[in-house]
Design an enzyme around this catalytic site. Structure first.
Site, short mmCIF file in Angstrom:
data_model
loop_
_atom_site.label_atom_id
_atom_site.label_comp_id
_atom_site.label_asym_id
_atom_site.label_seq_id
_atom_site.Cartn_x
_atom_site.Cartn_y
_atom_site.Cartn_z
N ARG A 204 8.54 2.14 6.71
CA ARG A 204 9.16 1.20 7.64
C ARG A 204 10.68 1.23 7.56
O ARG A 204 11.36 0.34 8.06
CB ARG A 204 8.62 -0.21 7.39
CG ARG A 204 7.09 -0.27 7.51
CD ARG A 204 6.55 -1.67 7.47
NE ARG A 204 6.84 -2.41 8.69
CZ ARG A 204 6.34 -3.60 8.99
NH1 ARG A 204 5.49 -4.17 8.15
NH2 ARG A 204 6.67 -4.22 10.10
N LYS B 9 0.84 -1.19 0.00
CA LYS B 9 0.00 0.00 0.00
C LYS B 9 0.88 1.25 0.00
O LYS B 9 1.51 1.57 1.00
CB LYS B 9 -0.93 0.00 1.22
CG LYS B 9 -1.98 -1.08 1.19
CD LYS B 9 -2.92 -1.01 2.38
CE LYS B 9 -2.25 -1.44 3.66
NZ LYS B 9 -3.21 -1.52 4.79
N ASP C 33 -4.61 -6.89 -12.10
CA ASP C 33 -3.45 -7.52 -11.47
C ASP C 33 -2.45 -7.99 -12.53
O ASP C 33 -1.23 -7.76 -12.40
CB ASP C 33 -3.88 -8.72 -10.63
CG ASP C 33 -4.63 -8.32 -9.38
OD1 ASP C 33 -4.16 -7.40 -8.69
OD2 ASP C 33 -5.67 -8.92 -9.07
#
Length: 405
Positions: free
Chosen positions: A104, A97, A169
């Site tokens: 992080r 996302k 996708d």
């Protein structure tokens, strides 16, 4: 760099690709690399496996030829192991996302500190930047189709409908593959790494470009199709014969002339509405568009698919029977090209599914392995980048890695 044990084949032999992502989009990029000969490492979470594993058959196709690494790449020594792996990696693909990796602490700059030549492909629903309202939202196939203007163009006149199975996708995954290879070409020229921002909705925006251009340059939006027929052109799309369905494309001067003779509309040829040299019949702008459809429907309904295919072959009109899935295996073209193939799963079963595409003449792809189990190659991969048995066991004991039981 020493490579993991695998046969050498395909145009990408010797390339190391690592991907982190679940389900379809990101992993589809990895699948393409793996089938074209690259050494592809699939990173999975330690605590839980990729959700695709719950499917009974599809993962055996989508995860064949891969090396499975189960590692917590965001925490302590797991992060260190991941960054060490990046030092020997050519292409890294992550699907998440928005800028999840950067949030992080694993930014492009951190990765380039460990490997200045690394190609990084970020695949997300809405991109790595933009507005707070959208950038960090989750996205799947239907989300990307809906937000891109692709979905609203599909379906029937009465209701829009997403294109399945999981079109966004696969398009997005293939975009990641081609973009990463383009970047790698430049990296090998300059020695400087690249970062690619792939937003699924932008991929589908581009895939839906054909009809949108009329709106962006004139304000006219093409209507949706009716019963599978092309929204613009008569004689194009899905049609019903006496014993099933075909698709056809009535395109070309000679094709239209000869078809009109067969369906009883020869008298319209050379009129102001259908002048000589007409190559397409516009369904809306041509006043005879509805009549062409009516006559063509009646003619097709009175003939079998075999009869239609034979006649259209004589007229050089493109058409094809709408095949059911059971019909694929016995179709002579499928058989001749081995479009459906079989391979062995890791537990010795035989799995059947689509073969490698496209077909490289001099350096063909190969299926050399079924889907690996969760953590199956963790130890081998860590040893490959310099970890000892004790180092690996320490990672496992801390819950930062999983090795096959």
């Amino acid at each position: 760099m020493d490579h993991l044990p695998m046969p050498k084949f395909g145009p990408l032999a010797g390339l190391r690709v690592v991907f982190s992502g679940i389900e379809i989009a990101g992993p589809f990029a990895g699948q393409m690399f793996a089938e074209w000969g690259a050494e592809v490492i699939w990173i999975e979470n330690v605590a839980w496996a990729d959700t695709i594993r719950v499917q009974p058959n599809y993962p055996q196709l989508s995860r064949r030829n891969l090396h499975a690494l189960s590692l917590n790449i965001f925490k302590d020594e797991g992060r260190e192991a991941f960054l060490k792996l990046m030092e020997t990696t050519d292409i890294f693909i992550e699907a998440s996302k928005g800028p999840a990796f950067a949030r992080r602490g694993i930014t492009d700059e951190v990765l380039w500190q460990h490997n200045p030549k690394l190609v990084i492909a970020h695949l997300s629903g809405f991109g790595q930047y933009g507005t707070e309202e959208y950038t960090n939202l989750p996205a799947y196939n239907t989300i990307a189709q809906a937000f891109s203007g692709y979905l609203i163009q599909n379906g029937d006149v009465d209701q829009p409908m997403p294109a399945f199975p999981y079109t966004a996708d696969y398009f997005s995954g293939l975009t990641a593959t081609t973009a990463a290879l383009a970047a790698l070409h430049k990296v090998r020229e300059t020695g400087k790494g690249e970062s690619i921002d792939i937003a699924m909705y932008e991929v589908m925006l581009r895939m839906g470009q054909y009809f949108m251009m009329d709106y962006f340059n004139g304000g006219e939006m093409c209507p949706r199709m009716s019963k599978g027929k092309d929204p613009y052109y008569a004689g194009c799309g899905l049609y019903k014969c006496a014993d099933g369905y075909i698709v056809m494309e009535l395109v070309g001067i000679t094709q239209i002339e000869e078809c009109f003779k067969d369906i009883g509309l020869a008298h319209l040829l050379g009129t102001p509405e259908i002048p000589e040299g007409t190559q397409l019949i516009h369904r809306i702008e041509c006043p005879y568009g509805p009549l062409v459809e009516e006559k063509l429907d009646a003619w097709l309904a009175a003939h079998t698919i075999a009869e239609v295919k034979k006649r259209f072959a004589e007229l050089n009109i493109a058409c094809a029977k709408v095949l059911t899935v059971p019909e694929l295996e016995s179709n002579p073209q499928y058989v001749a090209r081995e479009s459906i193939t079989q391979w062995q799963t890791m537990d010795g079963r035989t799995c059947k599914g689509p073969n490698i595409m496209p077909k490289f003449k001099n350096n063909p792809g190969q299926i050399w392995r079924g889907m690996p189990s969760h953590g199956m190659d963790t130890a081998a991969i860590l040893k490959n980048i310099g970890y000892s048995e004790n180092d690996i066991q320490e990672l496992v004991s801390k819950g930062l890695a999983k090795v096959e039981d």
